[in-house]
Design a protein around this motif. Structure first.
Motif, mmCIF file in Angstrom:
data_model
loop_
_atom_site.group_PDB
_atom_site.id
_atom_site.type_symbol
_atom_site.label_atom_id
_atom_site.label_comp_id
_atom_site.label_asym_id
_atom_site.label_seq_id
_atom_site.Cartn_x
_atom_site.Cartn_y
_atom_site.Cartn_z
ATOM 1 N N CYS A 96 34.895 45.877 42.901
ATOM 2 C CA CYS A 96 35.771 46.674 42.042
ATOM 3 C C CYS A 96 35.185 48.067 41.867
ATOM 4 C CB CYS A 96 35.932 45.992 40.675
ATOM 5 S SG CYS A 96 36.867 46.945 39.467
ATOM 6 N N GLY A 126 43.104 43.733 36.717
ATOM 7 C CA GLY A 126 43.197 43.151 38.056
ATOM 8 C C GLY A 126 43.462 44.142 39.161
ATOM 9 N N ARG A 129 41.698 43.226 42.412
ATOM 10 C CA ARG A 129 41.557 41.789 42.645
ATOM 11 C C ARG A 129 41.857 41.385 44.085
ATOM 12 N NH1 ARG A 129 45.021 39.512 38.765
ATOM 13 N NH2 ARG A 129 43.430 39.975 37.189
ATOM 14 N N ARG A 143 33.204 41.417 40.465
ATOM 15 C CA ARG A 143 33.886 40.695 39.396
ATOM 16 C C ARG A 143 34.238 39.272 39.828
ATOM 17 N NH1 ARG A 143 35.942 43.571 35.048
ATOM 18 N NH2 ARG A 143 35.722 45.850 35.194
ATOM 19 N N ASP A 145 36.911 36.429 40.023
ATOM 20 C CA ASP A 145 38.361 36.200 39.987
ATOM 21 C C ASP A 145 38.597 34.964 39.131
ATOM 22 O OD1 ASP A 145 41.014 35.383 40.501
ATOM 23 O OD2 ASP A 145 41.006 36.386 42.444
ATOM 24 N N ILE A 146 38.950 35.195 37.878
ATOM 25 C CA ILE A 146 38.943 34.092 36.919
ATOM 26 C C ILE A 146 40.058 33.081 37.196
ATOM 27 C CG2 ILE A 146 40.398 35.081 35.081
ATOM 28 C CD1 ILE A 146 38.033 34.127 33.174
ATOM 29 N N ASP A 183 38.840 39.094 34.426
ATOM 30 C CA ASP A 183 37.882 39.031 35.529
ATOM 31 C C ASP A 183 36.579 39.711 35.114
ATOM 32 O OD1 ASP A 183 39.894 37.872 37.150
ATOM 33 O OD2 ASP A 183 40.637 39.857 37.699
#
Length: 290
Positions: A96, A126, A129, A143, A145-146, A183
């Motif tokens: 990111c 996001g 993402r 990050r 990626d939840i 995230d």
């Protein structure tokens, strides 16, 4: 029973730190367990040797002792990198390039509505993402990626809370994690490992069975439990205690030198005086700190 006090050497310890350290130490003493001191010095720009040394001096002056050697996070960066690599290998990490300003601007767009905040501040929208790890550039953060991460967990997530404010078993709602946390950063743009990843790694490595810390970190617990599950680490019990506050009701900060332990010591107060000060604010905890 293994618990810990894990300060960052970025300023003087204050009454709130004293309360947290004494509470954790007492819980270990009462259980015949082990009390650990861990130095969380990942922020190398703000961490200073003089604050590091003063942590040891302040805690010893308060009458606390701890197991040795003391773990310093700055000495174990490769371990955290390996943990991130394991998550990345499963496709759960993305690079990111967004700054805080970029995130605020994206969230301020008319269609986005109110700005949601979580344990790390503004909830990431996001933007990056969809990027692959192969697209990572110097200066990118990493990050989690939840959504993808939660999809890999076969069962429910939960943790046991001993603190009086929210005592009991807490089931973690995936939607709340997605919308209220987002995230999270695992590695910052400067390459520094983020708190959530380092703390769950260290707690597991050191065999911590109960995490004693301030109530301001309660909302960080669900995402840390998720990381524990993703990395195959045990989930300890938690005790999020009340916060020591000033006369205006604000929680103490390291910049509040007037309530620094060293300042009280220089003014001639004793460790018993410090404990008495805390007990005045929390009479229900007096047995834990005297």
């Amino acid at each position: 029973m293994i618990t810990r006090f894990a300060p960052s050497p970025t300023g003087p310890l204050h009454l709130g730190h004293a309360f947290s350290a004494i509470t954790a130490w007492r819980r270990a003493q009462e259980a015949g367990g082990t009390f650990l001191l861990r130095i969380e010095d990942l922020d190398q720009d703000r961490s200073k040797p003089e604050w590091d040394a003063q942590i040891f001096e302040d805690l010893a002056w308060l009458g606390l002792d701890w197991s040795r050697p003391v773990r310093r996070q700055s000495e174990h960066l490769s371990e955290y990198g390996q943990a991130i690599d394991r998550l990345a290998a499963r496709g759960l990490v993305f690079p990111c390039s967004c700054t805080r300003g970029d995130i605020r601007a994206a969230l301020s767009a008319p269609q986005e509505g109110a700005l949601a905040t979580g344990p790390d501040g503004l909830v990431y929208p996001g933007t990056c993402r969809g990027r692959s790890m192969e697209s990572r550039r110097p200066g990118d953060a990493l990050r989690l990626d939840i959504r993808k991460a939660l999809a890999t967990i076969p069962g429910a997530l939960s943790f046991l809370e001993h603190g009086r404010l929210r005592q009991g078993q807490h089931d973690i709602d995936p939607d709340s994690l997605i919308e209220g946390t987002g995230d999270i950063v695992l590695s910052r743009r400067d390459g520094a490992v983020a708190y959530h990843l380092a703390v769950v790694h260290d707690d597991a490595l050191q065999g911590v069975t109960e995490v004693v810390r301030g109530a301001d970190l309660f909302d960080a617990t669900p995402v840390q439990v998720l990381l524990q599950a993703l990395l195959g680490l045990p989930t300890p019990d938690y005790d999020h205690h009340d916060l020591v506050r000033d006369d205006a009701g604000r929680r103490l900060a390291k910049r509040d030198d007037a309530r620094a332990i060293a300042t009280y010591r220089d003014d001639g107060l004793t460790p018993q005086d410090i404990r008495a000060k805390i007990a005045l604010q929390f009479p229900e905890f007096s047995t834990k700190i005297r």
